[in-house]
Design a protein around this motif. Sequence first.
Motif, PDB file in Angstrom:
ATOM      1  N   SER A   1     -90.274 -17.313  58.029  1.00  0.00           N
ATOM      2  CA  SER A   1     -90.360 -15.998  58.669  1.00  0.00           C
ATOM      3  C   SER A   1     -89.338 -15.884  59.798  1.00  0.00           C
ATOM      4  O   SER A   1     -88.690 -14.843  59.960  1.00  0.00           O
ATOM      5  CB  SER A   1     -91.774 -15.770  59.200  1.00  0.00           C
ATOM      6  OG  SER A   1     -91.841 -14.569  59.918  1.00  0.00           O
TER       7      SER A   1
ATOM      8  N   VAL B   1     -94.442 -18.258  64.490  1.00  0.00           N
ATOM      9  CA  VAL B   1     -94.130 -17.836  63.120  1.00  0.00           C
ATOM     10  C   VAL B   1     -93.746 -19.060  62.299  1.00  0.00           C
ATOM     11  O   VAL B   1     -93.451 -20.120  62.839  1.00  0.00           O
ATOM     12  CB  VAL B   1     -92.983 -16.798  63.081  1.00  0.00           C
ATOM     13  CG1 VAL B   1     -93.366 -15.525  63.812  1.00  0.00           C
ATOM     14  CG2 VAL B   1     -91.697 -17.368  63.662  1.00  0.00           C
ATOM     15  N   THR B   2     -93.742 -18.890  61.000  1.00  0.00           N
ATOM     16  CA  THR B   2     -93.297 -19.981  60.131  1.00  0.00           C
ATOM     17  C   THR B   2     -91.770 -20.066  60.181  1.00  0.00           C
ATOM     18  O   THR B   2     -91.098 -19.076  60.501  1.00  0.00           O
ATOM     19  CB  THR B   2     -93.731 -19.743  58.674  1.00  0.00           C
ATOM     20  OG1 THR B   2     -93.028 -18.589  58.184  1.00  0.00           O
ATOM     21  CG2 THR B   2     -95.241 -19.550  58.562  1.00  0.00           C
TER      22      THR B   2
ATOM     23  N   ARG C   1     -85.892 -15.227  58.303  1.00  0.00           N
ATOM     24  CA  ARG C   1     -85.742 -13.835  57.854  1.00  0.00           C
ATOM     25  C   ARG C   1     -85.572 -12.889  59.037  1.00  0.00           C
ATOM     26  O   ARG C   1     -84.729 -11.981  59.009  1.00  0.00           O
ATOM     27  CB  ARG C   1     -86.950 -13.407  57.009  1.00  0.00           C
ATOM     28  CG  ARG C   1     -86.948 -13.964  55.599  1.00  0.00           C
ATOM     29  CD  ARG C   1     -88.017 -13.314  54.728  1.00  0.00           C
ATOM     30  NE  ARG C   1     -89.370 -13.439  55.251  1.00  0.00           N
ATOM     31  CZ  ARG C   1     -90.156 -14.503  55.049  1.00  0.00           C
ATOM     32  NH1 ARG C   1     -89.723 -15.527  54.348  1.00  0.00           N
ATOM     33  NH2 ARG C   1     -91.365 -14.526  55.548  1.00  0.00           N
ATOM     34  N   ARG C   2     -86.350 -13.090  60.078  1.00  0.00           N
ATOM     35  CA  ARG C   2     -86.265 -12.218  61.255  1.00  0.00           C
ATOM     36  C   ARG C   2     -84.920 -12.378  61.967  1.00  0.00           C
ATOM     37  O   ARG C   2     -84.320 -11.390  62.381  1.00  0.00           O
ATOM     38  CB  ARG C   2     -87.422 -12.502  62.217  1.00  0.00           C
ATOM     39  CG  ARG C   2     -88.744 -11.940  61.718  1.00  0.00           C
ATOM     40  CD  ARG C   2     -89.893 -12.345  62.626  1.00  0.00           C
ATOM     41  NE  ARG C   2     -91.125 -11.732  62.207  1.00  0.00           N
ATOM     42  CZ  ARG C   2     -91.544 -10.535  62.581  1.00  0.00           C
ATOM     43  NH1 ARG C   2     -90.833  -9.795  63.416  1.00  0.00           N
ATOM     44  NH2 ARG C   2     -92.693 -10.058  62.151  1.00  0.00           N
TER      45      ARG C   2
ATOM     46  N   THR D   1     -93.274  -9.650  67.694  1.00  0.00           N
ATOM     47  CA  THR D   1     -92.840 -10.975  67.245  1.00  0.00           C
ATOM     48  C   THR D   1     -91.340 -11.151  67.478  1.00  0.00           C
ATOM     49  O   THR D   1     -90.898 -12.207  67.957  1.00  0.00           O
ATOM     50  CB  THR D   1     -93.183 -11.184  65.759  1.00  0.00           C
ATOM     51  OG1 THR D   1     -94.599 -11.024  65.599  1.00  0.00           O
ATOM     52  CG2 THR D   1     -92.776 -12.557  65.280  1.00  0.00           C
TER      53      THR D   1
END
Length: 151
Positions: free
Chosen positions: A34, A30-31, A37-38, A5
Amino acid sequence: MPDATDRRILRQLLADPGIANAELAERAGVTPASLWRRLERMRETGTIRATESRIDWRRLGYEVEVSLRFTLDKTDPRAFDDFIAAARRVPEVTEIQTFLGSVDLRLSVIARDMAHWQQIYRESILTLPHVTDSDALMLVSTIKDVQELPL
């Protein structure tokens, strides 16, 4: 180490650095939460160091690009530091690289035209300290210029 991801996110960022986060999240699957955060984790770990702009100097009137290679007098312990300090003061120097081997440093220099290049060369390049040898390569065309790695 980035997972699949993270690599999808990085591929999308490399392809379109100015992409909006909502679009990036959608393309990466991804949301938005998310994704945020990544991205934060990749910034904290240094995987993503910066988001930068790449300037097309030709569109700003700089038609000449020269790559200069230098060999320095290595008997002087200050040679590298003095040379680099002086090269940093030349506004038209866009890149300074150091090497191992017969070439010690490389500078990328831009100029508006050949007359401007001659002025830079005479007033700024020839005065750089500790040079024992130099070589100039004038850019004719760029065939491939990518910042991407296969992720």
